[in-house]
Design a protein around this motif. Structure first.
Motif, PDB file in Angstrom:
ATOM      1  N   ALA A   1     -11.412  -2.971  -3.322  1.00 20.20           N
ATOM      2  CA  ALA A   1     -12.720  -2.893  -2.608  1.00 20.20           C
ATOM      3  C   ALA A   1     -12.879  -1.681  -1.578  1.00 20.20           C
ATOM      4  O   ALA A   1     -14.069  -1.136  -1.657  1.00 20.20           O
ATOM      5  CB  ALA A   1     -13.108  -4.187  -2.021  1.00 20.20           C
ATOM      6  N   LEU A   2     -11.811  -1.492  -0.818  1.00 18.88           N
ATOM      7  CA  LEU A   2     -12.312  -0.622   0.330  1.00 18.88           C
ATOM      8  C   LEU A   2     -11.145   0.425   0.188  1.00 18.88           C
ATOM      9  O   LEU A   2     -11.140   1.664   1.123  1.00 18.88           O
ATOM     10  CB  LEU A   2     -11.804  -1.523   1.560  1.00 18.88           C
ATOM     11  CG  LEU A   2     -12.942  -2.621   1.902  1.00 18.88           C
ATOM     12  CD1 LEU A   2     -12.789  -3.333   3.144  1.00 18.88           C
ATOM     13  CD2 LEU A   2     -14.453  -1.934   1.932  1.00 18.88           C
ATOM     14  N   GLY A   3     -10.141   0.443  -0.629  1.00 20.09           N
ATOM     15  CA  GLY A   3      -9.108   1.511  -0.346  1.00 20.09           C
ATOM     16  C   GLY A   3      -7.784   1.246   0.443  1.00 20.09           C
ATOM     17  O   GLY A   3      -7.756   0.167   1.109  1.00 20.09           O
ATOM     18  N   ALA A   4      -6.865   2.219   0.027  1.00 21.04           N
ATOM     19  CA  ALA A   4      -5.356   1.799   0.791  1.00 21.04           C
ATOM     20  C   ALA A   4      -5.483   1.787   2.060  1.00 21.04           C
ATOM     21  O   ALA A   4      -4.763   1.035   2.777  1.00 21.04           O
ATOM     22  CB  ALA A   4      -4.385   2.600   0.041  1.00 21.04           C
TER      23      ALA A   4
ATOM     24  N   ARG B   1       4.143 -12.953   2.811  1.00 21.67           N
ATOM     25  CA  ARG B   1       4.000 -12.152   1.507  1.00 21.67           C
ATOM     26  C   ARG B   1       3.287 -12.243   0.493  1.00 21.67           C
ATOM     27  O   ARG B   1       2.799 -11.208  -0.055  1.00 21.67           O
ATOM     28  CB  ARG B   1       5.533 -12.358   1.073  1.00 21.67           C
ATOM     29  CG  ARG B   1       5.919 -10.962  -0.147  1.00 21.67           C
ATOM     30  CD  ARG B   1       7.486 -11.266  -0.613  1.00 21.67           C
ATOM     31  NE  ARG B   1       7.927 -10.231  -1.292  1.00 21.67           N
ATOM     32  CZ  ARG B   1       9.155  -9.832  -1.562  1.00 21.67           C
ATOM     33  NH1 ARG B   1      10.163 -10.568  -1.176  1.00 21.67           N
ATOM     34  NH2 ARG B   1       9.477  -8.965  -2.372  1.00 21.67           N
ATOM     35  N   ILE B   2       2.976 -13.631   0.120  1.00 22.12           N
ATOM     36  CA  ILE B   2       2.020 -13.929  -0.737  1.00 22.12           C
ATOM     37  C   ILE B   2       0.818 -13.476  -0.205  1.00 22.12           C
ATOM     38  O   ILE B   2      -0.068 -12.821  -0.866  1.00 22.12           O
ATOM     39  CB  ILE B   2       2.106 -15.473  -1.150  1.00 22.12           C
ATOM     40  CG1 ILE B   2       3.237 -15.594  -2.033  1.00 22.12           C
ATOM     41  CG2 ILE B   2       0.852 -15.649  -2.212  1.00 22.12           C
ATOM     42  CD1 ILE B   2       3.689 -17.195  -2.022  1.00 22.12           C
ATOM     43  N   LEU B   3       0.346 -13.916   1.024  1.00 19.59           N
ATOM     44  CA  LEU B   3      -1.093 -13.796   1.409  1.00 19.59           C
ATOM     45  C   LEU B   3      -1.116 -11.994   1.466  1.00 19.59           C
ATOM     46  O   LEU B   3      -2.411 -11.611   1.235  1.00 19.59           O
ATOM     47  CB  LEU B   3      -1.156 -14.137   2.815  1.00 19.59           C
ATOM     48  CG  LEU B   3      -1.017 -15.689   2.947  1.00 19.59           C
ATOM     49  CD1 LEU B   3      -1.302 -16.371   4.421  1.00 19.59           C
ATOM     50  CD2 LEU B   3      -2.462 -16.221   2.159  1.00 19.59           C
ATOM     51  N   GLY B   4      -0.180 -11.342   1.993  1.00 23.08           N
ATOM     52  CA  GLY B   4      -0.261 -10.045   2.244  1.00 23.08           C
ATOM     53  C   GLY B   4      -0.490  -9.345   0.768  1.00 23.08           C
ATOM     54  O   GLY B   4      -1.193  -8.456   0.701  1.00 23.08           O
ATOM     55  N   MET B   5       0.087  -9.570  -0.081  1.00 23.15           N
ATOM     56  CA  MET B   5       0.093  -9.021  -1.420  1.00 23.15           C
ATOM     57  C   MET B   5      -1.158  -9.121  -2.219  1.00 23.15           C
ATOM     58  O   MET B   5      -1.930  -8.242  -2.837  1.00 23.15           O
ATOM     59  CB  MET B   5       1.332  -9.419  -2.441  1.00 23.15           C
ATOM     60  CG  MET B   5       2.593  -8.843  -2.072  1.00 23.15           C
ATOM     61  SD  MET B   5       4.039  -9.501  -2.905  1.00 23.15           S
ATOM     62  CE  MET B   5       5.418  -8.577  -2.414  1.00 23.15           C
ATOM     63  N   SER B   6      -1.414 -10.629  -2.133  1.00 22.76           N
ATOM     64  CA  SER B   6      -2.939 -10.919  -2.949  1.00 22.76           C
ATOM     65  C   SER B   6      -3.965 -10.519  -2.212  1.00 22.76           C
ATOM     66  O   SER B   6      -4.819  -9.752  -2.934  1.00 22.76           O
ATOM     67  CB  SER B   6      -2.910 -12.440  -2.714  1.00 22.76           C
ATOM     68  OG  SER B   6      -2.691 -13.049  -1.516  1.00 22.76           O
TER      69      SER B   6
ATOM     70  N   GLY C   1       0.756  -1.105   0.009  1.00 23.79           N
ATOM     71  CA  GLY C   1       0.104   0.160   0.039  1.00 23.79           C
ATOM     72  C   GLY C   1       0.661   0.979  -0.186  1.00 23.79           C
ATOM     73  O   GLY C   1       0.608   2.160  -0.815  1.00 23.79           O
ATOM     74  N   LEU C   2       1.928   1.211   0.795  1.00 21.56           N
ATOM     75  CA  LEU C   2       2.733   2.574   0.900  1.00 21.56           C
ATOM     76  C   LEU C   2       3.421   2.906  -0.458  1.00 21.56           C
ATOM     77  O   LEU C   2       3.387   3.735  -0.863  1.00 21.56           O
ATOM     78  CB  LEU C   2       3.598   1.990   2.148  1.00 21.56           C
ATOM     79  CG  LEU C   2       4.823   3.331   2.431  1.00 21.56           C
ATOM     80  CD1 LEU C   2       4.071   4.730   2.592  1.00 21.56           C
ATOM     81  CD2 LEU C   2       5.715   2.945   3.311  1.00 21.56           C
ATOM     82  N   ASN C   3       4.081   1.576  -1.023  1.00 24.28           N
ATOM     83  CA  ASN C   3       4.821   1.757  -2.202  1.00 24.28           C
ATOM     84  C   ASN C   3       3.940   2.237  -3.492  1.00 24.28           C
ATOM     85  O   ASN C   3       4.341   3.227  -4.081  1.00 24.28           O
ATOM     86  CB  ASN C   3       5.591   0.415  -2.591  1.00 24.28           C
ATOM     87  CG  ASN C   3       6.578   0.086  -1.936  1.00 24.28           C
ATOM     88  OD1 ASN C   3       7.148   0.973  -1.058  1.00 24.28           O
ATOM     89  ND2 ASN C   3       7.124  -0.983  -1.901  1.00 24.28           N
TER      90      ASN C   3
ATOM     91  N   ALA D   1      -3.856  -7.626  -0.311  1.00 22.37           N
ATOM     92  CA  ALA D   1      -3.846  -6.116  -0.359  1.00 22.37           C
ATOM     93  C   ALA D   1      -4.566  -5.889  -1.815  1.00 22.37           C
ATOM     94  O   ALA D   1      -5.169  -4.783  -1.609  1.00 22.37           O
ATOM     95  CB  ALA D   1      -2.305  -5.819  -0.291  1.00 22.37           C
ATOM     96  N   ALA D   2      -4.315  -6.539  -2.877  1.00 17.17           N
ATOM     97  CA  ALA D   2      -4.770  -6.013  -3.966  1.00 17.17           C
ATOM     98  C   ALA D   2      -6.290  -6.094  -3.976  1.00 17.17           C
ATOM     99  O   ALA D   2      -6.985  -5.327  -4.391  1.00 17.17           O
ATOM    100  CB  ALA D   2      -4.262  -7.186  -5.331  1.00 17.17           C
ATOM    101  N   VAL D   3      -6.872  -7.130  -3.403  1.00 15.38           N
ATOM    102  CA  VAL D   3      -8.419  -7.204  -3.281  1.00 15.38           C
ATOM    103  C   VAL D   3      -8.914  -6.348  -2.406  1.00 15.38           C
ATOM    104  O   VAL D   3     -10.099  -5.542  -2.715  1.00 15.38           O
ATOM    105  CB  VAL D   3      -8.532  -8.651  -2.887  1.00 15.38           C
ATOM    106  CG1 VAL D   3     -10.267  -8.716  -2.369  1.00 15.38           C
ATOM    107  CG2 VAL D   3      -8.421  -9.863  -3.639  1.00 15.38           C
ATOM    108  N   LEU D   4      -8.538  -6.001  -1.064  1.00 11.62           N
ATOM    109  CA  LEU D   4      -8.796  -4.867  -0.031  1.00 11.62           C
ATOM    110  C   LEU D   4      -8.672  -3.439  -0.737  1.00 11.62           C
ATOM    111  O   LEU D   4      -9.531  -2.735  -0.404  1.00 11.62           O
ATOM    112  CB  LEU D   4      -8.265  -5.204   1.156  1.00 11.62           C
ATOM    113  CG  LEU D   4      -8.501  -6.335   1.960  1.00 11.62           C
ATOM    114  CD1 LEU D   4      -7.646  -6.456   3.479  1.00 11.62           C
ATOM    115  CD2 LEU D   4     -10.078  -6.576   2.244  1.00 11.62           C
TER     116      LEU D   4
END
Length: 430
Positions: A162-165, A149-154, A30-32, A156-159
């Motif tokens: 749907a809900l914003g950064a 990392r995989i769980l976080g990245m995948s 999200g930050l990057n 992150a893309a969905v959330l």
């Protein structure tokens, strides 16, 4: 392969680590992307890495000395709670579209807390497993970090879609309490305490003297700096190679899959040696150069998998050797210095790679960085392959100390008192 998981304390620690890493990667993605979206500059992404890493460069040894002196549980609890507060503040700043200097300032504060958090976590992590299982625990930790990392990245893309950064930062704030819960829940009677330093070896200077007296440690740290600064800042080069948020997320996921494979490969090995480190570093550096010339995004993604796997094997092997080859009472300070080296590598490499990507192009930057890290690896291998007296001479030269070649047995270095002991000059051990 999973022998470290036999202990209840490590299982708790591993679960907490998985949750915390997942949240951390959600925030990092999200930050990057927020920085890239608002500034349109890869250099600005590198600047955010610099601000989070700079405190470790400046204060790492003092944080390690603290971890060797005070109960690390208190340090961990305080730091993890502070991280949660800062993540919540970052969520608010992103939601309110606060000026970028404020976002960068909160990032720097999080980096400051990480300075003191890292050595304490490393020292405590060394107590939840037996010494003989430490290498396996570190390798499994790499697998968990990669999975997170995989769980976080995948996720992150969905959330984010749907809900914003801002929600990514909120989830990360909650994830820190998993570590707090694990620290409070471990059985103290099942911990494996680490010895404390004697009084004359307490403090930052003693830790620095310990490191500078070991040519082997100096060489490993120097190689780690070269590999990390030019060969590990893929969050910058992948962002530069991507033409959209979707492609950046895809490349990040591919990289994470490679890190899982690398963690499993490291966990499967009985011993993580310096020779393994050098071989994998050479292969990974060559592949990095190749990644800059392969055609298309698909070709780049394919080469990225073994690069990511090699990066994890390198990091795990380096961390294992640094800890197992160091006295228990020095572990916090050596871990802190290792963290400072890594932070300095990020602080130097991320902005440099971002600048190069903008000046000469991302593919050309990958080729140049791969060639340079390969040369650094070959130099380290040549030093380690040299006879002991040549390695000692090089270490003395680097440290600016006078070096005297070994004298044949029975011939002292200089005149001695009749009947007095022969005084030998200390030699740096490589």
């Amino acid at each position: 392969m999973f022998r470290a998981l036999r202990g209840r304390n490590y299982r708790l620690w591993a679960i907490a680590d998985l949750i915390s890493v997942t949240g951390s990667w959600m925030q990092l993605i999200g930050l990057n992307w927020v920085v890239m979206e608002r500034t349109g500059s890869a250099t600005s992404v590198g600047l955010s890495v610099l601000l989070s890493a700079l405190p470790s460069v400046l204060l790492g040894p003092w944080a390690g000395s603290l971890a060797d002196r005070v109960p690390v549980r208190r340090v961990i609890l305080a730091c993890q709670s502070s991280h949660a507060v800062l993540a919540a503040l970052l969520a608010l700043a992103v939601w309110r579209e606060a000026p970028m200097p404020l976002v960068f300032g909160l990032t720097a504060l999080a980096g400051l807390i990480t300075v003191f958090d890292g050595p304490a976590l490393g020292r405590f992590g060394g107590q939840v497993v037996a010494r003989e299982d430490l290498g396996n625990a570190l390798a499994l930790g790499s697998v968990l970090s990669s999975t997170g990392r995989i769980l976080g990245m995948s996720t992150a893309a969905v959330l984010a879609a749907a809900l914003g950064a801002p929600v990514l930062f909120l989830v990360n704030a909650l994830s820190f309490f998993a570590v707090v819960g694990a620290v409070l829940a471990v059985r103290r009677e099942e911990l494996h305490p680490l010895a404390s330093s004697p009084e004359e070896q307490v403090g930052v200077r003693a830790g620095l003297r310990h490191v500078t007296a070991s040519g082997r440690l100096l060489l490993l740290f120097a190689l780690g700096f070269a590999l990390s600064s030019l060969g590990r800042n893929y969050q910058v080069t992948m962002a530069a190679m991507s033409d959209s948020a979707a492609s950046y997320g895809t490349l990040s996921t591919v990289f994470a899959v490679g890190t899982v494979l690398g963690g499993l490969a490291a966990a499967a090995r009985k011993a993580l040696t310096v020779r393994l480190l050098l071989v994998v570093a050479g292969v990974t550096s060559a592949l990095q150069a190749v990644s800059g010339v392969v055609p298309g995004m698909l070709g780049f993604a394919v080469v990225l998998v073994p690069i990511a796997a090699g990066a994890v094997v390198i990091d795990t092997t380096l961390s294992t050797r640094v800890q197992l080859d160091t006295a228990d009472g020095m572990r916090g300070r050596v871990l802190a210095i290792n963290g400072s080296v890594g932070a300095a590598a990020g602080a130097v490499g991320a902005p440099l790679l971002g600048w190069l990507c903008e000046r000469i192009g991302a593919p050309e930057t990958l080729v140049l960085a791969g060639v340079l890290t390969l040369l650094a690896t070959l130099f380290a291998a040549s030093v380690l392959a040299a006879p002991p007296h040549r390695r000692a001479a090089l270490a003395h030269r680097v440290l600016r100390r006078p070096h005297h070649p070994p004298v044949p047995a029975g011939r002292p270095h200089g005149p001695t008192r009749p009947g007095g002991p022969v005084r030998r000059r200390a030699r740096v051990r490589v």
